[in-house]
Design a protein around this motif. Structure first.
Motif, PDB file in Angstrom:
ATOM      1  N   LEU A 116      -3.843  -9.073  -6.721  1.00  0.00           N
ATOM      2  CA  LEU A 116      -3.697  -7.841  -5.960  1.00  0.00           C
ATOM      3  C   LEU A 116      -3.053  -6.761  -6.828  1.00  0.00           C
ATOM      4  O   LEU A 116      -2.235  -7.054  -7.687  1.00  0.00           O
ATOM      5  CB  LEU A 116      -2.845  -8.069  -4.709  1.00  0.00           C
ATOM      6  N   ILE A 129      -7.628  -5.831  -3.708  1.00  0.00           N
ATOM      7  CA  ILE A 129      -7.914  -7.057  -4.446  1.00  0.00           C
ATOM      8  C   ILE A 129      -8.715  -6.691  -5.696  1.00  0.00           C
ATOM      9  O   ILE A 129      -9.726  -5.997  -5.619  1.00  0.00           O
ATOM     10  CB  ILE A 129      -8.654  -8.079  -3.559  1.00  0.00           C
ATOM     11  N   GLU A 169       1.549  -6.014   1.207  1.00  0.00           N
ATOM     12  CA  GLU A 169       0.172  -6.456   1.024  1.00  0.00           C
ATOM     13  C   GLU A 169      -0.815  -5.406   1.518  1.00  0.00           C
ATOM     14  O   GLU A 169      -1.885  -5.233   0.930  1.00  0.00           O
ATOM     15  CB  GLU A 169      -0.037  -7.775   1.770  1.00  0.00           C
ATOM     16  N   ARG A 170      -0.459  -4.712   2.599  1.00  0.00           N
ATOM     17  CA  ARG A 170      -1.369  -3.696   3.145  1.00  0.00           C
ATOM     18  C   ARG A 170      -1.642  -2.581   2.138  1.00  0.00           C
ATOM     19  O   ARG A 170      -2.672  -1.919   2.210  1.00  0.00           O
ATOM     20  CB  ARG A 170      -0.785  -3.084   4.421  1.00  0.00           C
ATOM     21  N   SER A 184      -2.977  -6.775   7.079  1.00  0.00           N
ATOM     22  CA  SER A 184      -1.890  -7.733   6.966  1.00  0.00           C
ATOM     23  C   SER A 184      -0.642  -7.235   7.686  1.00  0.00           C
ATOM     24  O   SER A 184      -0.389  -6.034   7.798  1.00  0.00           O
ATOM     25  CB  SER A 184      -1.569  -7.980   5.489  1.00  0.00           C
ATOM     26  N   ILE A 228      -6.258  -8.290   3.849  1.00  0.00           N
ATOM     27  CA  ILE A 228      -5.272  -7.510   3.106  1.00  0.00           C
ATOM     28  C   ILE A 228      -4.949  -6.210   3.828  1.00  0.00           C
ATOM     29  O   ILE A 228      -3.780  -5.855   4.014  1.00  0.00           O
ATOM     30  CB  ILE A 228      -5.789  -7.230   1.677  1.00  0.00           C
ATOM     31  N   GLN A 229      -5.980  -5.489   4.258  1.00  0.00           N
ATOM     32  CA  GLN A 229      -5.750  -4.167   4.848  1.00  0.00           C
ATOM     33  C   GLN A 229      -5.179  -4.246   6.257  1.00  0.00           C
ATOM     34  O   GLN A 229      -4.662  -3.248   6.763  1.00  0.00           O
ATOM     35  CB  GLN A 229      -7.049  -3.365   4.833  1.00  0.00           C
ATOM     36  N   PHE A 235       2.036 -13.809  -0.747  1.00  0.00           N
ATOM     37  CA  PHE A 235       0.839 -13.263  -0.094  1.00  0.00           C
ATOM     38  C   PHE A 235      -0.395 -14.163  -0.273  1.00  0.00           C
ATOM     39  O   PHE A 235      -1.504 -13.730  -0.081  1.00  0.00           O
ATOM     40  CB  PHE A 235       0.506 -11.845  -0.586  1.00  0.00           C
ATOM     41  N   CYS A 273      -2.186  -2.973  -0.989  1.00  0.00           N
ATOM     42  CA  CYS A 273      -2.841  -3.502  -2.184  1.00  0.00           C
ATOM     43  C   CYS A 273      -4.355  -3.541  -2.046  1.00  0.00           C
ATOM     44  O   CYS A 273      -4.903  -3.625  -0.950  1.00  0.00           O
ATOM     45  CB  CYS A 273      -2.320  -4.916  -2.475  1.00  0.00           C
ATOM     46  N   TYR A 302     -11.509 -11.121   2.641  1.00  0.00           N
ATOM     47  CA  TYR A 302     -10.288 -10.870   1.879  1.00  0.00           C
ATOM     48  C   TYR A 302      -9.796  -9.436   2.089  1.00  0.00           C
ATOM     49  O   TYR A 302      -8.609  -9.189   2.302  1.00  0.00           O
ATOM     50  CB  TYR A 302     -10.531 -11.124   0.389  1.00  0.00           C
TER      51      TYR A 302
END
Length: 658
Positions: A377, A365, A360-361, A355, A352-353, A244, A363, A348
């Motif tokens: 993450l 940071i 990853e979605r 992704s 991530i949101q 990621f 997680c 960032y």
């Protein structure tokens, strides 16, 4: 600087290897190893791939490499420095330039398009455009409306510079041919300097002149190229890339460094043939000392330092304009493709949101690695195992941790977010206010500080619902007020006394609960028809405790309830103030769970720590009870995020129940 040092080391190694091969090994190798043996080895490596990969592309790589290495060693390493062999060497050198230039540029385009202030759609579009770099890259509209004339002009220039890549690569590959043409024009003149050395000098001069012209036309070209070369060499974590995290399309850091070293070695080999000293130059030297210095220069110094310098100059000529175009469009301050007002943190969180990777979605940071800078993450499911941040005053607990989680939870919008602020942090509240508005989520707040705006929050009115049984109401209130002291003899005595008085008051005033078993019904207090607030509860308890001696031991309960009666915004009800408009906008926990609202409890505990603790626990236990009832009613387990600043204010023995 480190990349250039690697190139110098690779060049020096290549010179040493070439000298050793020229003296002894090369003649033996090429006398004994026939072309037939090379063919057999190539066929065997194709039929039985060394790495076990059965794909045609990878299987063909090893035999091609075997034949290529044999050819290079046979033609260049044992060459005698003739002009024809120099021409062949320059062709190989041009190929090295194009390969390294393409790798550096591709790496930089993917790196700069991953800038956190650039949204995913723009990033993907620029990378897709780059796939057509050897053809024609079409212009694309800016992702943001460019009202400023200078920005529009800068963006148009960036679009044009992107298309120069194939032409500048062709120019870089053509420079040795131009130098060779100049040599041919000068071939009638006698010179003590070998033609190959003159070719080297002219090639270097042309590259340097073109590079100087680039720096005049695009002043930022040198700094951009330096950053691109450093990024190509340094970015990445070895030996295994983290998931990621941005990864180069031309391989991880180890493979990129190997590529740089291999191209430097090959480039040194081919230019060592060009620089190879002519025997007559040393023989004709009148001075033995001069001949010695010339030998050292032509055999060692120049072959070590000249090839890396020429390689860097040629790559600079090949890629600088295209890199400047991408820098001006994507990475420089206030670049046209950047989202206005975006910070790195915003970028960032957005990446991530949104992704494409489902893990990853999920997680948030947490921070970045102190040495390498990659993001750390944390799966949001781990929040249900709780976090505790401990540190000294001013250590950044609120700013770096609570604030970071609050922003991401509000933007994620996957459940109710409750903030209990035990010290009244204005910046944290303003963050919740701004983020809730931007995310389209409704924010309601409650505060114990006078003269500040506030919503109403009446936990007893919330517990009046038919969904709650009498034991459940008792449990929420007793735990919130920290009146459950344990099951041991002395502790249980005081706890049961408080419970008995509270139960009697509730049974006497709540009609739907009065039919339950557990002793004769109590007489209803004269002044209270139904308990809807702590004001009502205080009136009922005062009357019942005054009339019944057995409840004298429950004075602690009376004191706790009286302390909560001091807050109007915790007690206003329609029965006492029927025309109060704030009642219809009051904080409702069931509604907050359904609508995924943001609730902020701004509690200033420096002067009244006791009431802050009681209100905070009321919020905690009442929300927990509302969540349980929501699950019973809908079958859906609600997701609720609690962020508590100064959590020590509400820690009690019964805290672990939540």
């Amino acid at each position: 600087a480190t990349a250039f040092r690697y190139m110098i080391i690779a060049s020096a190694s290549a010179v040493i290897i070439r000298l050793v091969l020229s003296l002894t090994i090369a003649d033996i190798v090429f006398a004994k190893v026939s072309f037939g043996g090379v063919v057999i080895a190539s066929v065997a490596s194709f039929a039985f791939p060394l790495n076990g990969d059965r794909s045609l592309r990878r299987r063909a790589f090893v035999p091609i490499l075997i034949v290529g290495l044999w050819f290079v060693l046979g033609v260049i390493v044992v060459s005698i420095g003739t002009l024809v062999e120099s021409i062949l060497s320059l062709i190989v050198g041009a190929a090295c330039t194009i390969v390294l230039a393409d790798a550096v540029a591709t790496n930089y385009v993917h790196w700069t398009s991953a800038h956190p202030c650039i949204n995913r759609e723009t990033m993907t579009s620029w990378r897709t455009d780059w796939k057509n770099r050897w053809g024609s890259i079409a212009d694309r509209p800016a992702s943001q409306a460019l009202s400023d004339r200078n920005k529009r002009r800068s963006y148009a220039d960036a679009m044009q510079l992107r298309r120069t890549f194939r032409w500048t690569n062709g120019l870089a590959a053509l420079v040795p041919a131009i130098a060779l043409f100049i040599i041919m024009l000068l071939s009638g003149r006698r010179s003590v300097v070998p033609e190959s050395v003159v070719l080297l000098v002219i090639t270097t001069f042309i590259y340097a002149a073109l590079g100087a012209g680039y720096c005049v036309m695009w002043p930022d070209s040198l700094s951009v190229f330096t950053k691109a070369m450093g990024t190509f060499f340094a970015i990445g974590i070895n030996p295994q890339e983290l998931p990621f995290v941005w990864q180069s399309p031309v391989g991880n850091r180890i493979s990129r460094r190997i590529l740089l070293v291999c191209i430097s070695v090959a480039f040194t080999f081919v230019y060592a043939a060009v620089i190879k000293v002519a025997a007559h130059y040393i023989i004709d030297s009148t001075s033995a000392e001069a001949a010695l210095y010339a030998s050292l220069a032509y055999w060692i110094a120049i072959p070590i330092f000249a090839p890396p310098l020429i390689l860097l100059l040629s790559v600079f000529v090949a890629v600088a304009p295209a890199l400047v175009g991408h820098y001006r469009g994507l990475e420089m301050a206030n670049a046209p493709e950047q989202t206005p007002g975006y910070s790195s943190f915003d970028g960032y969180v957005n990446r991530i949101q949104n992704s494409r990777n489902k893990y990853e979605r999920k997680c948030n940071i947490v921070g970045v690695h102190s040495e390498y800078g990659f993001p750390i993450l944390a799966d949001t499911d781990l929040d249900f195992e709780h976090q505790l941040i401990v540190g000294p005053t001013g250590g950044g607990k609120t700013a770096l941790s609570v604030n970071t989680d609050l922003i991401q939870n509000i933007r994620r919008n996957d459940g109710l977010t409750v903030v209990i602020d035990g010290k009244g942090d204005r910046s944290l509240f303003q963050t919740a206010l701004v983020e809730s508005k931007a995310a389209g989520r409704r924010l309601k707040w409650w505060t114990n500080k006078p003269h500040l705006s506030t919503y109403l929050f009446n936990p007893i009115a919330h517990l009046q619902s038919d969904q709650f049984t009498l034991p459940e109401i008792l449990g929420v209130l007793l735990q919130s007020l920290n009146l459950f002291h344990g099951t041991e003899y002395a502790r249980a005595f005081f706890g049961h006394s408080d419970r008995a008085l509270l139960r009697a008051a509730l049974r006497a005033t709540m009609q739907q609960k009065s039919k339950q078993r557990g002793g004769p019904p109590q007489a209803k207090p004269h002044n209270v028809d139904q308990i809807q607030s702590f004001w009502d509860l205080d009136d009922a308890l005062r009357e019942m405790a005054a009339n019944r001696r057995e409840f004298d031991s429950a004075k602690h309960l009376l004191m706790m309830v009286q302390s909560l009666c001091d807050f109007d915004n915790l007690n206003i009800t329609s029965s006492r103030t029927p025309n109060e408009p704030a009642i219809q906008h009051a904080i409702s926990l069931p509604q907050a769970i359904e609508e995924k609202q943001v609730l902020y409890f701004y509690l200033v505990g420096s002067l009244d720590a006791a009431s802050v603790s009681e209100v905070a626990r009321l919020v905690l236990f009442a929300t927990n009870a509302a969540a349980v009832k929501h699950r019973d009613r809908t079958g859906e387990r609600p997701r609720i995020h609690f962020l508590i600043d100064e959590a020590q204010c509400i820690f009690t023995k019964n805290f672990e129940i939540v």
